[in-house]
Design a protein around this motif. Structure first.
Motif, mmCIF file in Angstrom:
data_model
loop_
_atom_site.group_PDB
_atom_site.id
_atom_site.type_symbol
_atom_site.label_atom_id
_atom_site.label_comp_id
_atom_site.label_asym_id
_atom_site.label_seq_id
_atom_site.Cartn_x
_atom_site.Cartn_y
_atom_site.Cartn_z
ATOM 1 N N TRP A 193 -6.170 7.853 -11.202
ATOM 2 C CA TRP A 193 -6.812 7.349 -9.977
ATOM 3 C C TRP A 193 -5.805 6.614 -9.103
ATOM 4 O O TRP A 193 -5.752 6.850 -7.891
ATOM 5 C CB TRP A 193 -7.968 6.421 -10.348
ATOM 6 N N TYR A 194 -5.000 5.761 -9.700
ATOM 7 C CA TYR A 194 -3.991 5.038 -8.921
ATOM 8 C C TYR A 194 -2.990 6.018 -8.305
ATOM 9 O O TYR A 194 -2.651 5.900 -7.116
ATOM 10 C CB TYR A 194 -3.261 4.013 -9.791
ATOM 11 N N ILE A 246 -0.052 1.762 -1.310
ATOM 12 C CA ILE A 246 0.568 2.001 -0.006
ATOM 13 C C ILE A 246 2.047 1.644 -0.052
ATOM 14 O O ILE A 246 2.910 2.399 0.411
ATOM 15 C CB ILE A 246 -0.179 1.212 1.080
ATOM 16 N N LEU A 247 2.364 0.482 -0.629
ATOM 17 C CA LEU A 247 3.765 0.094 -0.799
ATOM 18 C C LEU A 247 4.498 1.111 -1.657
ATOM 19 O O LEU A 247 5.632 1.515 -1.344
ATOM 20 C CB LEU A 247 3.833 -1.293 -1.437
ATOM 21 N N ASP A 248 3.873 1.553 -2.735
ATOM 22 C CA ASP A 248 4.471 2.515 -3.662
ATOM 23 C C ASP A 248 4.822 3.811 -2.931
ATOM 24 O O ASP A 248 5.918 4.380 -3.122
ATOM 25 C CB ASP A 248 3.477 2.797 -4.791
ATOM 26 N N ALA A 249 3.922 4.287 -2.068
ATOM 27 C CA ALA A 249 4.164 5.543 -1.349
ATOM 28 C C ALA A 249 5.366 5.424 -0.418
ATOM 29 O O ALA A 249 6.178 6.357 -0.314
ATOM 30 C CB ALA A 249 2.913 5.934 -0.563
ATOM 31 N N PRO A 294 -3.503 5.610 9.588
ATOM 32 C CA PRO A 294 -4.900 5.139 9.579
ATOM 33 C C PRO A 294 -5.459 4.937 8.174
ATOM 34 O O PRO A 294 -6.564 5.367 7.860
ATOM 35 C CB PRO A 294 -5.632 6.248 10.337
ATOM 36 N N LEU A 295 -4.670 4.317 7.325
ATOM 37 C CA LEU A 295 -5.121 3.943 5.988
ATOM 38 C C LEU A 295 -4.661 2.523 5.720
ATOM 39 O O LEU A 295 -3.485 2.200 5.897
ATOM 40 C CB LEU A 295 -4.531 4.871 4.922
ATOM 41 N N ASP A 298 -0.682 9.298 -3.658
ATOM 42 C CA ASP A 298 -0.560 10.629 -3.050
ATOM 43 C C ASP A 298 -1.298 10.688 -1.715
ATOM 44 O O ASP A 298 -0.833 11.332 -0.770
ATOM 45 C CB ASP A 298 -1.107 11.693 -3.998
ATOM 46 N N GLU A 299 -2.452 10.047 -1.637
ATOM 47 C CA GLU A 299 -3.234 10.042 -0.393
ATOM 48 C C GLU A 299 -2.451 9.379 0.730
ATOM 49 O O GLU A 299 -2.408 9.881 1.857
ATOM 50 C CB GLU A 299 -4.556 9.300 -0.632
ATOM 51 N N MET A 300 -1.811 8.256 0.435
ATOM 52 C CA MET A 300 -1.016 7.570 1.439
ATOM 53 C C MET A 300 0.216 8.396 1.805
ATOM 54 O O MET A 300 0.559 8.527 2.994
ATOM 55 C CB MET A 300 -0.587 6.193 0.930
ATOM 56 N N ALA A 301 0.867 8.970 0.808
ATOM 57 C CA ALA A 301 2.069 9.768 1.075
ATOM 58 C C ALA A 301 1.741 10.956 1.966
ATOM 59 O O ALA A 301 2.515 11.315 2.866
ATOM 60 C CB ALA A 301 2.688 10.239 -0.239
#
Length: 353
Positions: free
Chosen positions: A204-205, A306-309, A184-185, A210-213
Motif C-alpha cells: 500500500w505504501y 511524496i518525499l520518497d517519490a 495536484p496531490l 508510485d501514484e505520486m511518481a
C-alpha cells in the motif's frame, strides 16, 4: 523561523493610533492547516511574537465532490476567527497583514464564496494565490537553509491538496529557480485516493509512492539536474507537517521540538528507516505519538510517500528538514519591500529566489 537568536530588535514604531507599526502578520489557509505568524523585523529576518496553527482539513472530501464541505468550512472559519482575534489583540495594522488561501480554495467550486464569507464575518481578506506564487514563497521562506556549497537544490512543499516542487541551480548571482511544478496531490488528496488498509502493508505504501511518481511530470530543465544529485553536489529541502513529523520520529523526540527539527539534515537511509517505523506503528500508534497525534495519523505516510517519490527521481544522500515555508516567505517579502513600492506579484513568471 527566519529569525536570528540574540539579534537586537528594532525600536518599536507607533502609529498615531497607538498600533505597533513594526508588526507584520502572515496567514496561510491551506487544504489541511490554518497557520498564523505575527512577527517584528530584526537585524536579519524577524522575531516571532505570536503564532497559531490548527489542523482544519478544509479540503476533506474535495477530491470527490469538487466542493468544500460545510463542516470543513465551519472548522476553518472557527480557526480564522481565532486568527482575527489575535491580530486585533496585537493591534497589527491591517495593511501589514498578508493572508492567503491555497489549493482547497483554488480548486473548489465554492472556494471564492467561502473567502467572501470569511471577509464578511471576520474582516480577514484572504487572497487566493496561484501555484506559481505558492512555490515562489515557499522557496523564499526556506532560502536560508540552502547549503552554500550546493550546486543545485530541490524544494518540496507538501501541502494538503497539492505539492509544489522547485528546482534551483547555482549561478553567478547564487541559487535561482530554473523550473517548478505543482502536482495536484497532497497529503489529504493522496490519503483519500489510497486509504490505509488495516494491515498498513508495504505494498500500500509503495502504491502511494508510485501514484505520486506517476503524477510528477518534471520539465526538461529539472531532469537535466539529476547528475548533480547522483554525484552528491545537490540536496533536497522538505517543508510540511508530514516531513517535520518524520524528523521527530527519526530523533525519537518525547514531544515535538522545532529547535531540533528545523534545519535538521537527514540521510536517505535515515528517511527510509523513519518511514518504515511509521508504517509499522499503525494508525493507532501514530495517533499516540507526540510528534504526530491523531490529526496527522492518517496523513503522515502520504507526506512521506511524496518525499520518497521525489527522492527517487532526484536521488540525494542529504535531505534538509524545514519547519518554515510559505508564511515565512510572505513575512520576509513584506518586510523587505518598501511600502510605497510594494506591488502585487502577477504570477506570470516562474518563482526565483
Amino acid at each position: 523561523m527566519p529569525e536570528t537568536p540574540g539579534a537586537p530588535e528594532r525600536r518599536d514604531a507607533r502609529s498615531p493610533s497607538g498600533r505597533d507599526a513594526t508588526l507584520h502578520a502572515a496567514l496561510d489557509l491551506g487544504t489541511n492547516n490554518c497557520r498564523l505568524l505575527v512577527a517584528r523585523p530584526a537585524r536579519e529576518g524577524f522575531r516571532v511574537v505570536d503564532s497559531f496553527s490548527r489542523i482544519v482539513r478544509l479540503g476533506e472530501g474535495l477530491s470527490r465532490t469538487g466542493r468544500l464541505d460545510p463542516a470543513a468550512m465551519d472548522r476553518a472559519y472557527d480557526a480564522l476567527a481565532i486568527c482575527a482575534e489575535r491580530l486585533g489583540r496585537r493591534e497589527v495594522p491591517p495593511d501589514r497583514v498578508r493572508a492567503v488561501a491555497t489549493q482547497a480554495c483554488r480548486a473548489a467550486e465554492n472556494g471564492l464564496a467561502f473567502v467572501e464569507r470569511v471577509a464578511k464575518g471576520t474582516g480577514l481578506k484572504l487572497r487566493i494565490i496561484d501555484p506559481s506564487e505558492e512555490a515562489r514563497l515557499s522557496v523564499a521562506g526556506c532560502a536560508n537553509l540552502f547549503d552554500p556549497r550546493a550546486e543545485a537544490v530541490v524544494v518540496i512543499d507538501v501541502g494538503g491538496g497539492s505539492t509544489e516542487i522547485s528546482w534551483l541551480v547555482r549561478g553567478a548571482a547564487g541559487l535561482a529557480t530554473v523550473a517548478w511544478v505543482s502536482v495536484p496531490l497532497g497529503v489529504v488528496s493522496l490519503a483519500e485516493r489510497l486509504p490505509e488498509p488495516d494491515d498498513g502493508s508495504a505494498a500500500w505504501y509503495a502504491g502511494m509512492v508510485d501514484e505520486m511518481a506517476a503524477a510528477l511530470s518534471a520539465p526538461a530543465e529539472a531532469v537535466e539536474l539529476r547528475p548533480l544529485f547522483e554525484q552528491g553536489r545537490a540536496h533536497l529541502i522538505g517543508t510540511s507537517g508530514a516531513i517535520t513529523s518524520l524528523a521527530g520520529i527519526h530523533l525519537r523526540l518525547p514531544r515535538y521540538n522545532r529547535d531540533r527539527v528545523d534545519g535538521l539534515w537527514m540521510t536517505r537511509g535515515e528517511c527510509d528507516a523513519a518511514i518504515e517505523r511509521l508504517r509499522l506503528m499503525g494508525r493507532q500508534g501514530r495517533a499516540a505519538d507526540p510528534c504526530i497525534g491523531p490529526d496527522r495519523a492518517d496523513l503522515v505516510l502520504a507526506g512521506a510517500a511524496i518525499l520518497d517519490a521525489v527522492q527517487r527521481g532526484w536521488p540525494s544522500e542529504r535531505v534538509r528538514v524545514a519547519d518554515r515555508g510559505l508564511r515565512e516567505g510572505l513575512l520576509l517579502e513584506a518586510m523587505r519591500r518598501p511600502r510605497r513600492r510594494r506591488r502585487r506579484w502577477s504570477g506570470r513568471s516562474q518563482p526565483t529566489t
